[in-house]
Design a protein around this motif. Structure first.
Motif, mmCIF file in Angstrom:
data_model
loop_
_atom_site.group_PDB
_atom_site.id
_atom_site.type_symbol
_atom_site.label_atom_id
_atom_site.label_comp_id
_atom_site.label_asym_id
_atom_site.label_seq_id
_atom_site.Cartn_x
_atom_site.Cartn_y
_atom_site.Cartn_z
ATOM 1 N N GLN A 5 0.840 -1.190 0.000
ATOM 2 C CA GLN A 5 0.000 0.000 0.000
ATOM 3 C C GLN A 5 0.876 1.242 0.000
ATOM 4 O OE1 GLN A 5 -3.648 0.409 0.081
ATOM 5 N NE2 GLN A 5 -2.802 2.387 -0.547
ATOM 6 N N GLU A 6 0.705 2.061 -1.044
ATOM 7 C CA GLU A 6 1.444 3.314 -1.123
ATOM 8 C C GLU A 6 0.743 4.414 -0.323
ATOM 9 O OE1 GLU A 6 1.474 1.151 -5.112
ATOM 10 O OE2 GLU A 6 -0.039 1.922 -3.738
ATOM 11 N N SER A 7 1.525 5.324 0.222
ATOM 12 C CA SER A 7 0.955 6.482 0.904
ATOM 13 C C SER A 7 1.895 7.661 0.750
ATOM 14 C CB SER A 7 0.707 6.194 2.387
ATOM 15 O OG SER A 7 1.910 5.860 3.041
ATOM 16 N N GLY A 8 1.308 8.856 0.734
ATOM 17 C CA GLY A 8 2.093 10.069 0.600
ATOM 18 C C GLY A 8 1.263 11.176 0.008
ATOM 19 N N PRO A 9 1.813 12.389 -0.019
ATOM 20 C CA PRO A 9 1.078 13.522 -0.563
ATOM 21 C C PRO A 9 0.754 13.345 -2.039
ATOM 22 C CG PRO A 9 2.996 14.249 0.677
ATOM 23 C CD PRO A 9 3.122 12.765 0.515
ATOM 24 N N TRP A 36 12.062 -5.094 -3.698
ATOM 25 C CA TRP A 36 10.914 -4.239 -3.400
ATOM 26 C C TRP A 36 11.113 -2.951 -4.186
ATOM 27 C CZ3 TRP A 36 7.235 -6.761 -0.756
ATOM 28 C CH2 TRP A 36 7.624 -7.916 -0.086
ATOM 29 N N SER A 37 10.215 -2.727 -5.122
ATOM 30 C CA SER A 37 10.474 -1.779 -6.194
ATOM 31 C C SER A 37 9.489 -0.619 -6.220
ATOM 32 C CB SER A 37 10.392 -2.505 -7.536
ATOM 33 O OG SER A 37 11.254 -3.633 -7.561
ATOM 34 N N TRP A 38 9.960 0.464 -6.834
ATOM 35 C CA TRP A 38 9.104 1.596 -7.174
ATOM 36 C C TRP A 38 9.050 1.704 -8.696
ATOM 37 C CZ3 TRP A 38 6.049 3.889 -3.795
ATOM 38 C CH2 TRP A 38 6.371 3.846 -2.445
ATOM 39 N N ILE A 39 7.830 1.863 -9.182
ATOM 40 C CA ILE A 39 7.572 1.969 -10.616
ATOM 41 C C ILE A 39 6.590 3.117 -10.794
ATOM 42 C CG2 ILE A 39 6.586 0.769 -12.615
ATOM 43 C CD1 ILE A 39 7.256 -1.853 -10.849
ATOM 44 N N ARG A 40 6.729 3.874 -11.856
ATOM 45 C CA ARG A 40 5.797 4.970 -12.087
ATOM 46 C C ARG A 40 5.270 4.942 -13.508
ATOM 47 N NH1 ARG A 40 9.502 10.539 -12.083
ATOM 48 N NH2 ARG A 40 10.591 10.139 -14.067
ATOM 49 N N GLN A 41 4.118 5.571 -13.681
ATOM 50 C CA GLN A 41 3.508 5.672 -14.998
ATOM 51 C C GLN A 41 3.009 7.097 -15.204
ATOM 52 O OE1 GLN A 41 0.223 2.996 -15.933
ATOM 53 N NE2 GLN A 41 0.823 3.073 -18.087
ATOM 54 N N PRO A 42 3.735 7.891 -15.980
ATOM 55 C CA PRO A 42 3.261 9.242 -16.296
ATOM 56 C C PRO A 42 2.001 9.167 -17.152
ATOM 57 C CG PRO A 42 5.614 9.012 -16.741
ATOM 58 C CD PRO A 42 5.071 7.639 -16.520
ATOM 59 N N ALA A 93 2.937 11.455 -12.064
ATOM 60 C CA ALA A 93 2.720 10.052 -12.455
ATOM 61 C C ALA A 93 1.917 9.345 -11.378
ATOM 62 C CB ALA A 93 4.056 9.330 -12.645
ATOM 63 N N VAL A 94 1.428 8.166 -11.735
ATOM 64 C CA VAL A 94 0.959 7.226 -10.718
ATOM 65 C C VAL A 94 2.181 6.411 -10.290
ATOM 66 C CG1 VAL A 94 -0.558 5.306 -10.180
ATOM 67 C CG2 VAL A 94 -1.337 7.117 -11.733
ATOM 68 N N TYR A 95 2.452 6.424 -9.012
ATOM 69 C CA TYR A 95 3.599 5.711 -8.469
ATOM 70 C C TYR A 95 3.124 4.420 -7.816
ATOM 71 C CZ TYR A 95 6.664 9.665 -9.340
ATOM 72 O OH TYR A 95 7.418 10.656 -9.946
ATOM 73 N N TYR A 96 3.751 3.318 -8.211
ATOM 74 C CA TYR A 96 3.412 2.005 -7.666
ATOM 75 C C TYR A 96 4.598 1.444 -6.891
ATOM 76 C CZ TYR A 96 -0.241 1.938 -11.281
ATOM 77 O OH TYR A 96 -1.323 2.226 -12.079
ATOM 78 N N GLY A 110 1.075 -2.629 -5.366
ATOM 79 C CA GLY A 110 0.156 -1.764 -4.658
ATOM 80 C C GLY A 110 -0.865 -1.197 -5.631
ATOM 81 N N GLN A 111 -1.848 -0.505 -5.111
ATOM 82 C CA GLN A 111 -2.911 0.022 -5.974
ATOM 83 C C GLN A 111 -2.475 1.266 -6.735
ATOM 84 O OE1 GLN A 111 -6.032 0.788 -3.124
ATOM 85 N NE2 GLN A 111 -5.324 2.880 -2.757
ATOM 86 N N GLY A 112 -1.372 1.880 -6.313
ATOM 87 C CA GLY A 112 -0.875 3.060 -6.997
ATOM 88 C C GLY A 112 -1.276 4.344 -6.296
ATOM 89 N N ALA A 113 -0.406 5.318 -6.362
ATOM 90 C CA ALA A 113 -0.659 6.635 -5.757
ATOM 91 C C ALA A 113 -0.410 7.712 -6.798
ATOM 92 C CB ALA A 113 0.250 6.850 -4.547
#
Length: 119
Positions: A5-9, A36-42, A93-96, A110-113
């Motif tokens: 689960q992602e969290s943040g502003p 354990w990775s971070w992936i983003r989608q602009p 972006a949506v950050y996963y 995660g569901q994405g932030a």
């Protein structure tokens, strides 16, 4: 069942630092063999791998983001974090957060932030 689960502003001003936390349940982030990775989608673009931290604490970054990104973890909370400095609107972006084993596939996401960089 591993859950992330992602969290943040959701809104960050240009030139500031984006900070996201991924909380993990159902599995330990210190287990060997996982990244354990971070992936983003602009918007309108494909997925972009940002970086990862493995069970031993080794950290890896995408070359294009290495100068601005920092990944860390809090093993007591079973969380890992992403900080991205000096953001611009292109970082919107949506950050996963996601888990990958030694193979090429990410097996849990995660569901994405949504993070928007705007003044």
């Amino acid at each position: 069942q591993v859950q992330l689960q992602e969290s943040g502003p959701g809104l960050v001003k240009p030139s500031q630092t984006l900070s996201l936390t991924c909380s993990v349940s159902g599995g330990s982030i210190t287990t060997n063999g996982y990244y354990w990775s971070w992936i983003r989608q602009p918007p309108g673009k494909g997925l972009e791998w940002v970086g990862a931290i493995n069970g031993r604490g080794s950290i890896y970054y995408a070359p294009s983001l290495k100068s601005r990104a920092s990944i860390s973890r809090d093993t007591s909370k079973n969380q890992f974090t992403l900080q991205l400095r000096s953001v611009t609107p292109e970082d919107t972006a949506v950050y996963y957060c996601a888990r990958r084993d030694l193979g090429p596939e990410f097996d849990y996401w995660g569901q994405g932030a949504q993070v928007t960089v705007s003044s």
